[in-house]
Design an enzyme around this catalytic site. Structure first.
Site, PDB file in Angstrom:
ATOM      1  N   ASP A 104      83.791  56.261  80.002  1.00  0.00           N
ATOM      2  CA  ASP A 104      83.106  55.622  78.903  1.00  0.00           C
ATOM      3  C   ASP A 104      82.177  56.634  78.309  1.00  0.00           C
ATOM      4  O   ASP A 104      82.049  57.973  78.653  1.00  0.00           O
ATOM      5  CB  ASP A 104      82.022  54.952  79.717  1.00  0.00           C
ATOM      6  CG  ASP A 104      82.789  53.605  80.493  1.00  0.00           C
ATOM      7  OD1 ASP A 104      83.782  53.297  80.306  1.00  0.00           O
ATOM      8  OD2 ASP A 104      82.130  53.239  81.753  1.00  0.00           O
TER       9      ASP A 104
HETATM   10  N1  URA Z   1      84.203  53.656  85.860  1.00  0.00           N
HETATM   11  C1  URA Z   1      83.073  53.217  84.936  1.00  0.00           C
HETATM   12  O1  URA Z   1      82.526  52.321  85.103  1.00  0.00           O
HETATM   13  N2  URA Z   1      83.134  54.166  83.738  1.00  0.00           N
HETATM   14  C2  URA Z   1      83.904  55.031  83.664  1.00  0.00           C
HETATM   15  O2  URA Z   1      83.865  55.965  82.527  1.00  0.00           O
HETATM   16  C3  URA Z   1      84.872  55.492  84.613  1.00  0.00           C
HETATM   17  C4  URA Z   1      85.118  54.682  85.697  1.00  0.00           C
END
Ligand code: URA
Length: 235
Positions: A104
């Site tokens: 993310d």
């Molecule tokens: N899980 C999440 O919630 N975000 C990420 O970036 C990776 C795994």
């Protein structure tokens, strides 16, 4: 490997296919010391010596970088408005690099950047269940009951429950510190798993993917090439 001369030059970032075609027909390229004006001429990436405007151009088939992704950068190859993880790899040779999996925008940590599609398939295929290890800070007290719920698998609103995950509580308090190992790569998976037990992830960093561990000496935003050993272990 045998390749057309225009593809060779374009792969090495010397211009678009049509730009390098024009340059070749203008006589700016030599193969083993002789000017070649035909873009379709086949060259051997291992044995032929290619020069472009007098400068030698070696061929790099694959590139592999470990990036310590900073927050605020998106896991995409290009974007008209936002900085991408590929923009951070300033010494890249090839223009076909992509991030192997997504983090993310606000997640930090280990991201493998490559142009090796076969490796991507091996590591990302849902059937392969490659372990991914994350460190996180959580708003609220993380409990042994949460760890048990993670170990069983959680309903995070998808068709299927998550696979069992290993939740290690490093510190429990108003803000808890944890390490979690998951075997899938669903959208926002770690955040949604904590939501499912009524808690919020306030910081998330990936530490490991399969055998590949984030180099502790890599500052946030920095990258380096994978070592031979790291690559062999992944393959
Ligand atoms: N899980 C999440 O919630 N975000 C990420 O970036 C990776 C795994």
């Amino acid at each position: 490997m045998k390749l057309r001369l225009d593809k060779y030059l374009a792969d090495m970032g010397l211009g678009t296919r049509s730009e390098v075609k024009k340059a070749i027909t203008r006589g700016l390229t030599e193969v083993n010391g002789a000017v070649v004006k035909k873009p379709e001429c086949k060259v051997d990436t291992e044995t032929d010596e290619i020069r472009y405007q007098g400068r030698p151009v070696g061929y790099i088939a694959y590139e592999y970088y470990m990036l310590n992704k900073p927050a605020g950068v998106i896991s995409a190859t290009e974007d008209p408005r936002q900085r991408t993880v590929i923009d951070l790899i300033t010494s890249r040779q090839r223009d076909d690099l992509f991030p192997l999996g997504r983090l993310d925008k606000d997640t930090e940590g280990l991201l493998l950047i490559t142009n090796d599609g076969a490796l991507a398939h091996r590591l990302l295929s849902p059937k392969k269940h490659v372990d991914k290890v994350y460190y996180a800070r959580i708003q609220g007290v993380v409990t042994a009951a949460d760890a048990e719920a993670f170990a069983v698998g959680l309903d995070i609103g998808d068709e299927k429950r998550t696979l069992p995950a290993k939740l290690d509580i490093l510190e429990s308090g108003e803000i808890s510190k944890i390490r979690v190992t998951i075997r899938e790569g669903r959208f926002h998976q770690v955040k949604r798993m904590f939501q499912a037990v009524g808690k919020e992830v306030i910081y998330l960093k990936r530490l490991q993917m399969g055998s590949l561990k984030l180099d502790e000496n890599l500052e946030t935003g920095a990258y380096r090439e994978l070592t031979k050993e790291e690559l062999e272990a992944l393959c």
